[in-house]
Design an enzyme around this catalytic site. Sequence first.
Site, PDB file in Angstrom:
ATOM      1  N   ARG A 193       0.821  -1.225   0.000  1.00  0.00           N
ATOM      2  CA  ARG A 193       0.000   0.000   0.000  1.00  0.00           C
ATOM      3  C   ARG A 193       0.848   1.266   0.000  1.00  0.00           C
ATOM      4  NH1 ARG A 193      -5.648  -0.857   1.815  1.00  0.00           N
ATOM      5  NH2 ARG A 193      -6.129  -2.713   0.627  1.00  0.00           N
TER       6      ARG A 193
ATOM      7  N   ARG B 161      -3.889   6.525   0.730  1.00  0.00           N
ATOM      8  CA  ARG B 161      -4.461   7.733   1.339  1.00  0.00           C
ATOM      9  C   ARG B 161      -3.521   8.513   2.247  1.00  0.00           C
ATOM     10  NH1 ARG B 161      -9.758   5.076   3.651  1.00  0.00           N
ATOM     11  NH2 ARG B 161      -8.296   3.327   3.539  1.00  0.00           N
TER      12      ARG B 161
ATOM     13  N   TYR C 216     -14.494 -12.407   0.133  1.00  0.00           N
ATOM     14  CA  TYR C 216     -15.257 -11.188  -0.177  1.00  0.00           C
ATOM     15  C   TYR C 216     -16.454 -11.509  -1.073  1.00  0.00           C
ATOM     16  CZ  TYR C 216     -11.511  -8.431   1.862  1.00  0.00           C
ATOM     17  OH  TYR C 216     -10.610  -7.891   2.745  1.00  0.00           O
TER      18      TYR C 216
ATOM     19  N   ARG D 156      -7.197  10.753  -6.533  1.00  0.00           N
ATOM     20  CA  ARG D 156      -8.394   9.949  -6.252  1.00  0.00           C
ATOM     21  C   ARG D 156      -9.638  10.804  -6.443  1.00  0.00           C
ATOM     22  NH1 ARG D 156     -12.268   7.340  -4.268  1.00  0.00           N
ATOM     23  NH2 ARG D 156     -12.376   6.129  -2.349  1.00  0.00           N
TER      24      ARG D 156
ATOM     25  N   ASP E  35      -6.849  -3.352  -7.388  1.00  0.00           N
ATOM     26  CA  ASP E  35      -7.338  -3.942  -6.149  1.00  0.00           C
ATOM     27  C   ASP E  35      -7.625  -5.411  -6.384  1.00  0.00           C
ATOM     28  OD1 ASP E  35      -8.293  -2.992  -3.329  1.00  0.00           O
ATOM     29  OD2 ASP E  35      -9.719  -4.499  -3.990  1.00  0.00           O
TER      30      ASP E  35
HETATM   31  O1  1CP Z   1       0.021   0.355  -3.222  1.00  0.00           O
HETATM   32  C1  1CP Z   1      -0.426  -0.821  -3.291  1.00  0.00           C
HETATM   33  O2  1CP Z   1      -0.165  -1.693  -2.450  1.00  0.00           O
HETATM   34  C2  1CP Z   1      -1.193  -1.226  -4.542  1.00  0.00           C
HETATM   35  C3  1CP Z   1      -2.596  -1.201  -4.535  1.00  0.00           C
HETATM   36  C4  1CP Z   1      -3.469  -2.117  -3.688  1.00  0.00           C
HETATM   37  C5  1CP Z   1      -3.318  -3.468  -3.337  1.00  0.00           C
HETATM   38  C6  1CP Z   1      -2.116  -4.373  -3.578  1.00  0.00           C
HETATM   39  C7  1CP Z   1      -4.720  -1.708  -3.210  1.00  0.00           C
HETATM   40  C8  1CP Z   1      -5.268  -0.360  -3.361  1.00  0.00           C
HETATM   41  N1  1CP Z   1      -5.346  -2.786  -2.649  1.00  0.00           N
HETATM   42  C9  1CP Z   1      -4.511  -3.866  -2.689  1.00  0.00           C
HETATM   43  C10 1CP Z   1      -4.775  -5.237  -2.214  1.00  0.00           C
HETATM   44  C11 1CP Z   1      -5.971  -5.521  -1.379  1.00  0.00           C
HETATM   45  N2  1CP Z   1      -7.228  -4.988  -1.476  1.00  0.00           N
HETATM   46  C12 1CP Z   1      -5.990  -6.495  -0.359  1.00  0.00           C
HETATM   47  C13 1CP Z   1      -4.818  -7.388  -0.019  1.00  0.00           C
HETATM   48  C14 1CP Z   1      -3.846  -6.735   0.892  1.00  0.00           C
HETATM   49  C15 1CP Z   1      -4.351  -6.361   2.262  1.00  0.00           C
HETATM   50  O3  1CP Z   1      -4.656  -7.281   3.045  1.00  0.00           O
HETATM   51  O4  1CP Z   1      -4.406  -5.164   2.528  1.00  0.00           O
HETATM   52  C16 1CP Z   1      -7.274  -6.521   0.189  1.00  0.00           C
HETATM   53  C17 1CP Z   1      -7.785  -7.413   1.312  1.00  0.00           C
HETATM   54  C18 1CP Z   1      -8.072  -5.572  -0.519  1.00  0.00           C
HETATM   55  C19 1CP Z   1      -9.504  -5.285  -0.339  1.00  0.00           C
HETATM   56  C20 1CP Z   1      -9.722  -3.849  -0.014  1.00  0.00           C
HETATM   57  N3  1CP Z   1      -9.611  -2.859  -0.947  1.00  0.00           N
HETATM   58  C21 1CP Z   1      -9.974  -3.268   1.242  1.00  0.00           C
HETATM   59  C22 1CP Z   1     -10.112  -4.012   2.578  1.00  0.00           C
HETATM   60  C23 1CP Z   1     -11.528  -4.257   2.855  1.00  0.00           C
HETATM   61  C24 1CP Z   1     -11.840  -4.975   4.139  1.00  0.00           C
HETATM   62  O5  1CP Z   1     -12.532  -4.367   4.964  1.00  0.00           O
HETATM   63  O6  1CP Z   1     -11.455  -6.131   4.318  1.00  0.00           O
HETATM   64  C25 1CP Z   1     -10.073  -1.878   1.044  1.00  0.00           C
HETATM   65  C26 1CP Z   1     -10.401  -0.824   2.046  1.00  0.00           C
HETATM   66  C27 1CP Z   1      -9.823  -1.648  -0.357  1.00  0.00           C
HETATM   67  C28 1CP Z   1      -9.747  -0.333  -1.062  1.00  0.00           C
HETATM   68  C29 1CP Z   1      -8.384   0.084  -1.450  1.00  0.00           C
HETATM   69  N4  1CP Z   1      -7.544  -0.652  -2.261  1.00  0.00           N
HETATM   70  C30 1CP Z   1      -6.383   0.046  -2.495  1.00  0.00           C
HETATM   71  C31 1CP Z   1      -6.506   1.295  -1.790  1.00  0.00           C
HETATM   72  C32 1CP Z   1      -5.476   2.391  -1.806  1.00  0.00           C
HETATM   73  C33 1CP Z   1      -7.741   1.306  -1.147  1.00  0.00           C
HETATM   74  C34 1CP Z   1      -8.334   2.451  -0.330  1.00  0.00           C
HETATM   75  C35 1CP Z   1      -9.344   3.111  -1.210  1.00  0.00           C
HETATM   76  C36 1CP Z   1      -9.403   4.583  -1.122  1.00  0.00           C
HETATM   77  O7  1CP Z   1      -8.705   5.305  -1.854  1.00  0.00           O
HETATM   78  O8  1CP Z   1     -10.235   5.078  -0.355  1.00  0.00           O
END
Ligand code: 1CP
Length: 356
Positions: free
Chosen positions: A36, A40, A162, A49, A86
């Site tokens: 990540r 944000r 999910y 964004r 994602d």
């Molecule tokens: O910078 C990076 O790492 C690249 C982008 C990336 C990656 C590799 C994002 C952007 N998401 C992910 C993987 C991801 N997404 C995982 C695996 C890693 C981890 O455990 O964190 C998972 C479980 C998700 C699912 C997801 N997407 C969640 C979690 C939900 C939950 O409650 O379980 C969330 C909040 C997202 C949204 C998301 N994805 C990425 C970002 C930057 C965001 C935040 C969105 C925003 O801008 O508001």
Amino acid sequence: MVANAHASHSTSSPYRRFLDPLKGKELTPPPIWLMRQAGRYLPEYRATREQAGGFLDLCYSPRLAAEVTLQPIRRYGFDAAILFADILIVPDALGQSVRFEVGEGPRLDPITTEKELARLRPDATGKKFAIICETVQRLRQDLPAETALIGFCGAPWTVATYMVGGQGSTDQADARSWAYRDPDGFQKLIDMLVEVSVDYLSGQVKAGADALQIFDSWAGSLPDNEFARWVIDPTRAMVEALKARHPEIPIIGFPRGAGASTAEFVTATGVDGVSCDTAMPLCAMRELAELDVAVQGNLDPLLLVAGGEALDRRVDEILAAMKGRRHIFNLGHGITPPTPPENVARLVERVRGGAG
Ligand code: 1CP
């Protein structure tokens, strides 16, 4: 500042130090990137964004997705960039509608029966995957030549949690229950995810990804026999299929929470790298490094929020423990939004400053 790096994109790949530990070579100081690293906590991410509108609009805009991928590279010069997308792109491409509600996590219409499963369209995934691959292509042109590019997807088990639950959860009860109630039906979902995820990652490799990471964020919620069936087996199937198509591509697995099952995960799946979560003891990481695998991790993301000497101390401990081993410096999980960007700079400097 970065966008001028294209020149050496030729048939022979330039040296990318990030890849050394994955190919069997120890490096001091170790390569560093952070899960990540785009997100944000960076004001420039929040601005892009906003420009994109919704989160999925950002993922499906190759120009803006490439831009947010590059932002942390410009600031910190990490050894690797990770494609901005994602893990829920896969269910979205399969036709299960995915929404990101403001201030909440993702929402999907849950799939809990074989009948609902039959509505998914594996043949229709190509269009959306192609958009993501266009981001990869742009990135390989715009990144500095020495920066590796990581492609990724979610592991079948984690993506399934999910798809079945319809949202994130702390215990993944819906998917675990389906797997107990009707293992054959649940296996169909997993098999479908293996197949489309292999196509998706293969497309990313063809578009220019230098390495792949498979995120199994919820691997830790399964007892060992279920872990073998839903985490190890699908991951091994993906690694085999990807290596058959791209023998040289390094693959990192991230079985978060796998604990004492991590060694078996490494040997049984054939991954080139394993990412360790924060709870993995450093002595266990050293032992994993004996298994012909690069070991990635595992700083607590909260220390990156705290900063200061507590951060420095732990960074030094990790470097000392992994010295002489095939190590890639990373967090144990993703950067959190309250992280001060200057603490990330401090971390990178500490790792590169040769404290090890
Ligand atoms: O910078 C990076 O790492 C690249 C982008 C990336 C990656 C590799 C994002 C952007 N998401 C992910 C993987 C991801 N997404 C995982 C695996 C890693 C981890 O455990 O964190 C998972 C479980 C998700 C699912 C997801 N997407 C969640 C979690 C939900 C939950 O409650 O379980 C969330 C909040 C997202 C949204 C998301 N994805 C990425 C970002 C930057 C965001 C935040 C969105 C925003 O801008 O508001």
